[in-house]
Structure formats: structure tokens, C-alpha cells
Design a protein around this motif. Structure first.
Motif, PDB file in Angstrom:
ATOM      1  N   SER A 196      -5.801  -0.150  -7.735  1.00 33.12           N
ATOM      2  CA  SER A 196      -5.782   1.306  -7.522  1.00 33.12           C
ATOM      3  C   SER A 196      -6.257   2.063  -8.757  1.00 33.12           C
ATOM      4  O   SER A 196      -6.447   3.262  -8.718  1.00 33.12           O
ATOM      5  CB  SER A 196      -4.364   1.769  -7.171  1.00 33.12           C
ATOM      6  OG  SER A 196      -3.565   1.789  -8.335  1.00 33.12           O
ATOM      7  N   ASP A 206       0.834  -1.211   0.000  1.00 29.69           N
ATOM      8  CA  ASP A 206       0.000   0.000   0.000  1.00 29.69           C
ATOM      9  C   ASP A 206       0.866   1.257   0.000  1.00 29.69           C
ATOM     10  O   ASP A 206       0.639   2.187  -0.766  1.00 29.69           O
ATOM     11  CB  ASP A 206      -0.926   0.011   1.228  1.00 29.69           C
ATOM     12  CG  ASP A 206      -2.121  -0.928   1.036  1.00 29.69           C
ATOM     13  OD1 ASP A 206      -2.538  -1.092  -0.126  1.00 29.69           O
ATOM     14  OD2 ASP A 206      -2.598  -1.504   2.037  1.00 29.69           O
ATOM     15  N   LYS A 207       1.874   1.261   0.899  1.00 30.73           N
ATOM     16  CA  LYS A 207       2.745   2.446   0.992  1.00 30.73           C
ATOM     17  C   LYS A 207       3.484   2.671  -0.318  1.00 30.73           C
ATOM     18  O   LYS A 207       3.644   3.802  -0.773  1.00 30.73           O
ATOM     19  CB  LYS A 207       3.779   2.253   2.117  1.00 30.73           C
ATOM     20  CG  LYS A 207       3.202   2.394   3.512  1.00 30.73           C
ATOM     21  CD  LYS A 207       4.315   2.255   4.552  1.00 30.73           C
ATOM     22  CE  LYS A 207       3.716   2.026   5.931  1.00 30.73           C
ATOM     23  NZ  LYS A 207       4.726   1.651   6.923  1.00 30.73           N
ATOM     24  N   VAL A 256       2.622   1.731  -3.378  1.00 30.61           N
ATOM     25  CA  VAL A 256       1.731   2.196  -4.447  1.00 30.61           C
ATOM     26  C   VAL A 256       1.559   3.714  -4.335  1.00 30.61           C
ATOM     27  O   VAL A 256       1.645   4.440  -5.326  1.00 30.61           O
ATOM     28  CB  VAL A 256       0.357   1.490  -4.373  1.00 30.61           C
ATOM     29  CG1 VAL A 256      -0.632   2.138  -5.349  1.00 30.61           C
ATOM     30  CG2 VAL A 256       0.505   0.007  -4.681  1.00 30.61           C
ATOM     31  N   GLU A 257       1.363   4.182  -3.110  1.00 35.80           N
ATOM     32  CA  GLU A 257       1.183   5.619  -2.893  1.00 35.80           C
ATOM     33  C   GLU A 257       2.413   6.403  -3.350  1.00 35.80           C
ATOM     34  O   GLU A 257       2.314   7.404  -4.051  1.00 35.80           O
ATOM     35  CB  GLU A 257       0.985   5.850  -1.388  1.00 35.80           C
ATOM     36  CG  GLU A 257      -0.116   6.827  -1.039  1.00 35.80           C
ATOM     37  CD  GLU A 257      -0.337   6.819   0.471  1.00 35.80           C
ATOM     38  OE1 GLU A 257       0.342   7.611   1.136  1.00 35.80           O
ATOM     39  OE2 GLU A 257      -1.138   5.983   0.954  1.00 35.80           O
ATOM     40  N   LEU A 258       3.596   5.916  -2.950  1.00 38.77           N
ATOM     41  CA  LEU A 258       4.846   6.581  -3.324  1.00 38.77           C
ATOM     42  C   LEU A 258       5.048   6.572  -4.833  1.00 38.77           C
ATOM     43  O   LEU A 258       5.427   7.582  -5.422  1.00 38.77           O
ATOM     44  CB  LEU A 258       6.041   5.862  -2.675  1.00 38.77           C
ATOM     45  CG  LEU A 258       6.376   6.260  -1.250  1.00 38.77           C
ATOM     46  CD1 LEU A 258       7.387   5.277  -0.661  1.00 38.77           C
ATOM     47  CD2 LEU A 258       6.936   7.681  -1.206  1.00 38.77           C
ATOM     48  N   LYS A 314      -2.264  -4.761  -5.924  1.00 41.15           N
ATOM     49  CA  LYS A 314      -2.624  -3.449  -5.353  1.00 41.15           C
ATOM     50  C   LYS A 314      -2.621  -2.370  -6.431  1.00 41.15           C
ATOM     51  O   LYS A 314      -3.461  -1.470  -6.411  1.00 41.15           O
ATOM     52  CB  LYS A 314      -1.602  -3.046  -4.275  1.00 41.15           C
ATOM     53  CG  LYS A 314      -1.589  -3.951  -3.070  1.00 41.15           C
ATOM     54  CD  LYS A 314      -2.573  -3.488  -2.020  1.00 41.15           C
ATOM     55  CE  LYS A 314      -2.480  -4.411  -0.814  1.00 41.15           C
ATOM     56  NZ  LYS A 314      -3.638  -4.248   0.084  1.00 41.15           N
ATOM     57  N   GLN A 369       2.807   6.342  -7.146  1.00 41.07           N
ATOM     58  CA  GLN A 369       1.857   7.266  -7.777  1.00 41.07           C
ATOM     59  C   GLN A 369       2.368   8.704  -7.686  1.00 41.07           C
ATOM     60  O   GLN A 369       2.342   9.444  -8.656  1.00 41.07           O
ATOM     61  CB  GLN A 369       0.479   7.158  -7.113  1.00 41.07           C
ATOM     62  CG  GLN A 369      -0.339   6.006  -7.688  1.00 41.07           C
ATOM     63  CD  GLN A 369      -1.560   5.669  -6.841  1.00 41.07           C
ATOM     64  OE1 GLN A 369      -1.611   5.994  -5.655  1.00 41.07           O
ATOM     65  NE2 GLN A 369      -2.523   4.994  -7.452  1.00 41.07           N
ATOM     66  N   ALA A 370       2.894   9.061  -6.514  1.00 44.24           N
ATOM     67  CA  ALA A 370       3.370  10.430  -6.300  1.00 44.24           C
ATOM     68  C   ALA A 370       4.578  10.749  -7.185  1.00 44.24           C
ATOM     69  O   ALA A 370       4.760  11.884  -7.619  1.00 44.24           O
ATOM     70  CB  ALA A 370       3.743  10.630  -4.832  1.00 44.24           C
TER      71      ALA A 370
END
Ligand code: FAD
Ligand code: AMP
Lengths: 258, 322
Positions: free
Chosen positions: B321, A245-246, A248-250, B317, A252-253
Motif C-alpha cells: 500500500s 485489505d479492510k 489496512v484501510e482502517l 498488504k 490508514q484512517a
């Protein structure tokens, strides 16, 4: 063609993490598994393929202790005809120059048309082959990734250079070459193959047998150490799900997901 | 203290970055050093390169000849052995050429040899202390190198920063002193690296896979992840040696130099030959099961995990997303 391949016994980094001991001044050898140096395995395969094509024999030689017999046998199971162990208390402390001098003494007592080394071993020295060639006053090429026999006196060779380009040369025999990985696909060695050579005698030669006189060390290893590291990476923690999860967020950013 | 010489690497009339870095390396050995540069090659190249490096060296020794146009170590070794004074200390860049040239030169000159040095830690009497890395960067070692008979030392690129330009050093042409340049090894040609189906040097997002993937079949996981990310697949050398991916996808000194925005390294230990192919400071994420892997020094973000378990979770994931 009579070919000698020099093989070194090294800790197998795909089987172990190489790390320092508790004192932090030497490699922790407690659980190390040893194997033949990756580059040397390609060199042995190349020698066998050359002999298959033009005839001759392959000898493998290693400087070390009785424990080196295991890797010599492994390479004999691949197809090397003869294994030779160079062992003597005098050989125990050595820099690259001394190792080359020991091999050179052995080579001077024998007749090889071609000597192969690995491009480098575990310590990243990348030196023994080139030194050996100079001691023998024979032509040399490092990082060889192609060998073609032109005639009894000449090879066509390729050297790997920066960017993956290949430098083609012709080199006179006898010569010394250091072999780069990827030159061939080393054959698989079966347990049965190893069993077959288990009782073949491996001669052990000492300093007197090969006429080696000691040379002073020019490079002396004092200790191993852990360098002061930079900041390094920010390490993410958590379960696999949380880590993903972490990440994927990074990603994306940072534009890592289109 | 022995006089210090630097062998200048150049190509198409351009001095390599390391030609300047090594001027700093000489000062790191001896702050008072006034190192000399040595430039060998064809006359047109040599003149141009000598003027580029002159502001960084006290003297530039040049020698030009047709036989030196392409750097054939067997020929250059003879030239250097005759140009260098007794007990000289010679620095060169650790690369495919120095690996070919330098160990043998140390024997011809009866000098000490140390390769791939990353730091110099001081001189006492005729002994130089230096640091190297071993086992693909997993551990470092400290050694002393005798300078009594001179020394040949190859230095890892990027270990020293190029200094500011100073006064122009004098250029001394020694072409007339070149002796016998015959050789038992004749250069024929250079064959350029193969071009593959994708050009990873142009990719914005790279998923790079190393020996940690363990088996060829497991590469499917990597391709699926790359598809989910919209990335191209790259790799380290062992994956190419095993013929699992084509050479054109290899990142590193003997492969491609890439400059993506994001570089995801999976099961790659982080040897300098691999990292040397990543330029332009991308955002680097490394996943490795060994928390001490050197790749974590080069990466911005690190994850300790088994890639065979982690990659499918990540792919899922990412797909979720979208
Ligand atoms: C002249 C020369 C040129 C070279 N040029 C290049 C080059 O251009 N490019 C290049 O890449 N190399 C190059 N090399 C080779 C280089 O020195 C290294 O051997 C190579 O980069 C190592 O590749 P690797 O990291 O994939 O493998 P390894 O060093 O074997 O590392 C594998 C890593 O995977 C991890 N791992 C294992 N299993 C798992 C798992 N299940 N999950 C997570 N992690 C796991 C291990 O902890 C380890 O860190 C060159 C070498 C020489 C001598
Ligand atoms: N102890 C040894 N016994 C036999 N050959 C060796 C030994 N050490 C190094 N070599 C050879 O020299 C090559 C290069 O090693 P190095 O110069 O130590 O990086 C190896 O791949 C071997 O072919």
C-alpha cells in the motif's frame, strides 16, 4: 530445607476454549484437557532449585481425585521427591477456605520449613496460600518473584507489585509464599521422565488420616453465566485477503500506519 | 446489615481512583449503607488522603505510624484485625496488596472471603449475591457469600463509577490504639522496574503479541509487521515470562500503562490485568482464533483468524500500500 508445594489440577486454557454448556449454567467439560495450574509449575521449579542449592526435599500435594495423580507425577518427573494426594468425599464441595483448611491439616501432621502455593489458579481466587498461612500462624508473602536463602531461619524475597516494580523483604522461616509466574523458567518434562516415575506409589490420604474436621462453606457457587455483553468489537468478515485489505484501510484512517 | 468499611489505597499522598469507586461498591451492596473509610500510613500522607476521601464517606478512620509508612501486609493485617468491629464487611481494591493482605485477614477475623468481585446482585437475610470472572475472563460465575461472620471482599478496579462528593465525613484518629506492630516480615526496599531499549508508554502505534504466537521464532512475523506499520512491539505477560521479549515491553497492571493511538492485539485473550494497562481509549484491533475471546469486548474492531497465517498477509498488504 523441606519444602511443600501445593498444586492444583485445572483445565488447560492453552489447549481448550473454556466455554459454557448448552444450558449456559456450567462450564462445558466435554473435551477439556487438564494440566497443572501454570503458577504451581513455577512454584515446583523454584522449590527444586532451592533444594539443589541448600539441600532438603520437595513434596507436592494436591487435593482432588485419582485423576490428580497425573499432575503429581508430572511434577515428580520435574524433580519433586514425593507426591501426596488428599482425597475424600468430604473434600468434594469446597471453597477456598475449606481447601486451605484441608492443606493446613496435612501440614500440621508434617514438618515443612517452607510451603509454596501458586499466586492464583483457574478461578482467580488468589486466596488459598494466604488463608493457609494465617491458619498456620506463619508469615506470608504473595506474588513472590525472587527467593534467596539468607540462613536457616531467614529468606530474602521479592514481591511483584504494580507496574512491575519489585518489593524486597526479609521473612522468617517457616513461612508460606505464593509464587508469581516468571520467577524462573520451569524445566521441560520428557516422556521418558514421566515414565520413570510412572510406578512410584502416591499415598492417598483422607480426612481421618490428616485429622480434618469439616468447616462450613462461606462462599457457595450457584452457577456460571454469560454476562450481558456490551456492544463489543465490530467483527470484520471475509477471506484472509479481504480481512487484510479492510484492516489496512482502517489502520490508514486511524493513523495506524506511518 | 453489617457495617461496611473501605480500605483506602494511596500513594505519595494521593488516594487511588478505587478509593472513590469503592464508596459506590458499598452502595451497590446496600443502598442505605453509610460506609466508613480506613486510611493507614505515615502521618503526613494520612492527613492528606483523609481529607480527599472524607466527602465520600460517613466517617474516615485513620491510624498513622512509622511502621505503616510502606504498606507491609503482615503489619496492616494486625492493625485491621484490631480496628474492625465484629462482623464487619471490608471492601478493598483487588491488587497486589490485597492479594497479600486479605485472604489471611479473613481467617484471622473468621469472616467470609471473596476476591476480584465485579458486581453485587443483592442481599437476602445475611447472604450477599455476587459475580466474578474465572478462567481469565472466559466465563463468569455467580456465588452467595455469607455475611453472618462478616466478610472481606476485594473488588476489581473500574467495576464501579466514583460517586458525586457529598458531605464531609468526620475524621477519627485511632493512632493511639495501635497495638503491637512487630512482624516476621521486614520491608527492605522497592526496586523500580527495569527500563528497556524502547519506551512503549510513548509509542503512538503498538503491535502487541500474546501467547497465541506459540513459539519464539514466530516473533519474527510480528517484528516484520511492526516495521511495516512504523509501530513498536509490545506484549502480554506470558511472552515476558518465557523470556521472548523484555519486561519493559509488557502491557498491563504488572507492566507498562500505555496510551497509543492504535493498539493491535495479536493472540492475546484480554485478561483484565492486560487490558488494565491500556489507557486513553486508543483504536483497538484484536486478532484471535477464538471468536469468544474476552479481548473482543475491549476492542473496536475484531478479526477471527489464525495470527500465524494472517500476520504475513497483513504485512504484505501494508508494504504494497506504500
Ligand atoms: C498479579 C497478576 C498480574 C498480572 N499482570 C499482567 C500484565 O501486566 N500483563 C498481562 O498481559 N498479563 C498479566 N497477568 C496475566 C494475566 O492474568 C493473563 O494470564 C495474561 O494476560 C494472558 O496472556 P495472553 O492473553 O497472551 O495468553 P492467553 O490467555 O493464553 O491467551 C492466548 C490467546 O491467543 C489465542 N490464540 C492462540 N493461538 C492463536 C493463533 N494461532 N492465532 C490467533 N489466536 C491464537 C487464544 O485463543 C487465546 O485467546 C497478571 C496476572 C496476575 C495474577
Ligand atoms: N485443590 C488444590 N490442591 C492443592 N493446592 C491447591 C488446590 N487449590 C488451590 N491450591 C493452591 O492454592 C493456590 C492458589 O489457588 P486459588 O486460591 O484457588 O487461586 C494454587 O496455585 C495452589 O498452590
Amino acid at each position: 530445607m523441606n519444602i511443600l508445594v501445593c498444586v492444583k489440577r485445572v483445565p488447560d486454557s492453552s489447549e481448550n476454549e473454556i466455554r459454557l454448556n448448552r444450558e449456559g449454567n456450567d462450564i462445558d467439560t466435554d473435551d477439556l484437557v487438564y494440566a497443572v495450574n501454570e503458577w504451581d509449575n513455577y512454584a515446583v521449579e523454584e522449590a527444586i532449585q532451592l533444594v539443589d542449592k541448600v539441600g532438603g526435599s520437595v513434596t507436592v500435594v494436591s487435593i482432588g481425585t485419582e485423576e490428580n495423580e497425573e499432575i503429581l507425577r508430572r511434577e515428580m518427573a520435574m524433580g519433586a521427591e514425593t507426591g501426596v494426594l488428599l482425597s475424600d468425599p468430604l473434600f468434594e464441595e469446597a471453597d477456598g477456605r475449606k481447601l486451605a483448611a484441608i492443606l493446613s491439616a496435612y501440614i500440621s501432621k508434617n514438618n515443612f520449613d517452607l510451603v509454596l502455593c501458586g499466586a492464583q489458579a483457574d478461578e482467580g481466587g488468589a486466596q488459598v496460600g494466604g488463608m493457609l498461612a494465617a491458619m498456620q500462624d506463619k508469615p506470608y508473602a504473595a506474588l513472590v518473584n525472587m527467593i534467596e536463602v539468607l540462613d536457616d531461619n531467614k529468606l530474602k524475597i521479592g514481591r511483584e507489585i504494580e507496574g512491575g516494580s519489585q518489593e524486597i523483604s526479609e521473612i522468617e522461616l517457616p513461612c508460606v509464599l505464593s509464587i508469581q509466574t516468571g520467577i524462573n523458567e520451569p524445566r521441560y518434562v520428557s516422556i521418558r521422565g514421566i515414565r520413570k516415575v510412572a510406578s512410584v506409589e502416591i499415598p492417598t490420604l483422607g480426612a481421618a488420616d490428616i485429622g480434618f474436621t469439616d468447616v462450613p462453606l462461606r462462599l457457595n457457587k450457584l452457577e456460571y453465566f454469560q454476562p450481558e455483553l456490551g456492544e463489543g468489537a465490530e467483527m470484520l468478515e471475509g477471506s484472509e485477503e479481504e480481512l487484510a485489505d479492510k484492516l489496512v484501510e482502517l489502520l490508514q484512517a486511524k493513523g495506524g500506519i506511518k | 446489615m453489617a457495617a461496611i468499611f473501605v480500605y483506602i489505597t494511596h500513594k505519595n499522598g494521593e488516594a487511588d481512583d478505587t478509593a472513590f469507586e469503592l464508596a459506590s461498591a458499598a452502595k451497590a451492596i446496600d443502598a442505605a449503607a453509610a460506609p466508613s473509610a480506613i486510611v493507614l500510613g505515615s502521618s503526613a500522607d494520612v492527613e492528606q488522603v483523609a481529607s480527599q476521601v472524607a466527602p465520600y464517606y460517613s466517617e474516615v478512620i485513620t491510624a498513622s505510624h512509622d511502621a505503616l509508612q510502606y504498606p507491609n501486609a503482615e503489619v496492616q493485617r494486625k492493625v485491621l484485625a484490631s480496628l474492625l468491629p465484629a462482623k464487619a464487611l471490608l471492601l478493598l481494591n483487588h491488587d497486589s496488596f490485597s492479594m497479600d493482605l486479605a485472604p489471611g485477614l479473613s481467617i484471622v477475623l473468621d469472616a467470609a472471603f471473596a476476591s476480584d468481585v465485579v458486581a453485587f446482585e443483592g442481599i437476602q437475610d445475611d447472604t450477599l449475591q455476587l459475580a466474578r470472572q474465572e478462567h481469565g475472563g472466559a466465563v463468569s460465575s455467580r456465588s452467595t457469600c455469607s455475611l453472618e461472620n462478616g466478610a472481606i471482599i476485594s473488588v476489581r478496579a473500574g467495576s464501579f463509577k466514583a460517586p458525586e462528593a457529598g458531605a464531609q465525613g468526620a475524621v477519627v484518629d485511632k493512632s493511639a490504639d495501635l497495638g503491637d506492630l512487630s512482624s516476621k516480615r521486614q520491608f527492605v526496599e522497592v526496586i523500580a522496574a527495569e527500563v528497556g531499549d524502547v519506551d512503549i508508554t510513548k509509542s503512538e502505534i503498538l503491535v502487541a503479541v500474546g501467547r497465541g504466537i506459540e513459539e519464539e521464532d514466530n516473533l519474527d512475523l510480528v517484528h516484520e509487521l511492526a516495521t511495516a506499520m512504523g509501530a513498536d512491539v509490545a506484549c502480554s505477560r506470558p511472552v515476558v515470562d518465557a523470556k521472548w521479549l523484555e519486561k519493559s515491553r509488557q502491557v498491563g497492571t504488572s507492566g507498562q500503562t500505555v496510551s497509543p493511538k492504535v493498539y493491535l492485539a495479536l493472540g492475546i485473550s484480554g485478561s483484565f490485568q492486560h487490558i488494565g494497562g491500556i489507557k486513553g481509549s486508543p483504536f483497538i484491533v484484536a486478532v484471535n482464533k477464538n471468536k469468544n475471546a474476552p479481548i473482543f469486548q475491549a476492542a473496536d474492531v475484531g478479526i477471527v483468524a489464525d495470527i500465524l497465517d494472517f500476520i504475513p498477509v497483513l504485512t504484505e498488504k501494508i508494504n504494497a500500500s506504500k
